[in-house]
Structure formats: C-alpha cells, structure tokens
Design a protein around this motif. Sequence first.
Motif, PDB file in Angstrom:
ATOM      1  N   LYS A   1       2.613  14.526  -9.099  1.00 40.17           N
ATOM      2  CA  LYS A   1       3.637  15.563  -9.281  1.00 40.17           C
ATOM      3  C   LYS A   1       3.971  15.730 -10.765  1.00 40.17           C
ATOM      4  O   LYS A   1       4.126  16.846 -11.261  1.00 40.17           O
ATOM      5  N   GLU A   2       4.072  14.605 -11.473  1.00 39.41           N
ATOM      6  CA  GLU A   2       4.365  14.660 -12.908  1.00 39.41           C
ATOM      7  C   GLU A   2       3.244  15.359 -13.666  1.00 39.41           C
ATOM      8  O   GLU A   2       3.498  16.136 -14.595  1.00 39.41           O
ATOM      9  N   GLN A   3       2.018  15.082 -13.272  1.00 37.36           N
ATOM     10  CA  GLN A   3       0.863  15.727 -13.915  1.00 37.36           C
ATOM     11  C   GLN A   3       0.865  17.230 -13.663  1.00 37.36           C
ATOM     12  O   GLN A   3       0.547  18.024 -14.544  1.00 37.36           O
TER      13      GLN A   3
ATOM     14  N   LEU B   1       3.678   5.816  -5.605  1.00 36.91           N
ATOM     15  CA  LEU B   1       3.531   5.874  -7.054  1.00 36.91           C
ATOM     16  C   LEU B   1       2.476   6.911  -7.457  1.00 36.91           C
ATOM     17  O   LEU B   1       2.664   7.677  -8.410  1.00 36.91           O
ATOM     18  N   GLU B   2       1.359   6.914  -6.727  1.00 39.82           N
ATOM     19  CA  GLU B   2       0.310   7.898  -6.999  1.00 39.82           C
ATOM     20  C   GLU B   2       0.807   9.320  -6.766  1.00 39.82           C
ATOM     21  O   GLU B   2       0.481  10.232  -7.534  1.00 39.82           O
ATOM     22  N   GLU B   3       1.616   9.486  -5.739  1.00 40.35           N
ATOM     23  CA  GLU B   3       2.170  10.808  -5.421  1.00 40.35           C
ATOM     24  C   GLU B   3       3.104  11.279  -6.545  1.00 40.35           C
ATOM     25  O   GLU B   3       3.070  12.444  -6.955  1.00 40.35           O
ATOM     26  N   VAL B   4       3.928  10.354  -7.036  1.00 34.21           N
ATOM     27  CA  VAL B   4       4.855  10.675  -8.138  1.00 34.21           C
ATOM     28  C   VAL B   4       4.062  11.062  -9.388  1.00 34.21           C
ATOM     29  O   VAL B   4       4.391  12.031 -10.078  1.00 34.21           O
TER      30      VAL B   4
ATOM     31  N   LYS C   1       0.826  -1.207   0.000  1.00 35.39           N
ATOM     32  CA  LYS C   1       0.000   0.000   0.000  1.00 35.39           C
ATOM     33  C   LYS C   1       0.861   1.258   0.000  1.00 35.39           C
ATOM     34  O   LYS C   1       0.550   2.250  -0.678  1.00 35.39           O
ATOM     35  N   ALA C   2       1.972   1.222   0.728  1.00 38.63           N
ATOM     36  CA  ALA C   2       2.880   2.366   0.806  1.00 38.63           C
ATOM     37  C   ALA C   2       3.483   2.645  -0.568  1.00 38.63           C
ATOM     38  O   ALA C   2       3.627   3.803  -0.989  1.00 38.63           O
TER      39      ALA C   2
END
Length: 221
Positions: free
Chosen positions: A15-17, A9-12, A3-4
């Motif tokens: 940020k890219e978006q 991955l979602e956070e990265v 989960k971490a």
Amino acid sequence: MLKAKEEHLEEVQKKEQLVQAGKNQIMEEYKNNLPQELEKRLDMITTQISGQKEVQGLSSIEINEILRPHNLIGANPKYSADQLRIVFDYYREALITINRKFKYPPSKENFCAFAGMSTSTYNKYITSPNEEMQELMLMIDDYIRENMLTSAQIGETKEITTMFRGKTAHGMVEASSPVVVEHRTETDLTKIQQMIQRVQEGKSLKTIELTKKEDGTYGKE
C-alpha cells in the motif's frame, strides 16, 4: 500467527509503495504540465482576490493558503532551473494580483508555499553546485529582500518586523559604523619653549625637567 504478521506487513508495504507511486505520478504530471498548472492556479487566485469587495476580506493566512498547490500536499517537487524560473514568473504575477487589493509582500516562506517546497529545499537550491540554479535562486532571493525592504521603507509593512525576517530568513546584517581610533598626543607647550630656550643658550636638554637646588645641583621638585 507469525505468517499472518508477515502477510500483514507485506500488505502494508504494498500500500505504501502504491501511495508513493501515485505521488510520483502526480509529481511528474505536475512538472510536465507546469505552465498549465500554474496558469490555472493564477486564475483561481485572481478570481478569489477580485471577488473580495472589502479590503480586509482575506486574512494573510487565507492568502497564504490560496497560494499553495493543494495537489502537492505532502510532496516536495525537485525542480530544474528552467522549471523553477517558470514558478518564479507565475509567483510574481500572483503577488501583483494580490497586492492590487492587499498589502502582501513577498517572503521566502510564501514563495516556498507557492512552489510547494520547503524553506530547507530553498536553502539547498541557493547553494547548489549547479551555477544556473544558484544564479536563479540568488535573483529570487534578491527580489524578495528588495521588496521586503522597500515595503518597510515606505511604511507598507512594519520596519522592525521586516528587519527581523530579513535577518532570520535571508541572513541580512546591519552595516556597522566604522570604528575611528583617534590618537592624541598631549604636548606641554611650556616645556617645548623651555627646550628651545635651553638649546639656544647652549645648555643640555637633560636638565629641562630638573630644578636647580640651593646646593647648586639639579633635581626634581
């Protein structure tokens, strides 16, 4: 643990978006205010060039660097034909300003640097199915090639280097000399005279190349 990783991955991705959205916003603002953006860049180029007291005050690398739109680093603007025409107008003005002090001929590469695009995009535009874009790009290409060749012709730049760049960047080829095929027919004037004489004497032409032998027959020597 899994989960971490997913959360990281979602956070990265977020940020890219956000970074991409920021780039897109900068790009749109740049294109929407294109004349003003280019006017500011031209003013900056004029200031830097006029401030140089010595002829060799700036290297070609430094000139190439001040041509670039630094707010578009990492981006590749997609121009319309009208927008690219504006870019081309300011590019010519920039080169006129630079060449008042430095010999700096136009090239595909420094035009692309000024426009903030790659040479690959330049090549795509020049073969664009959009007739207006293609015609504009052919005009730009003609302008660059003509000035490159003229600079080399009058000795402002090195001729061999210019021709190499012309061939590699613009597909220029040297005109080949026409191949002249000369057909020659070797004629033995003596044989012609013999033929005329035998015809006049009423003799057969079959014996022209034969010699009369002692036994009265004809044959080759």
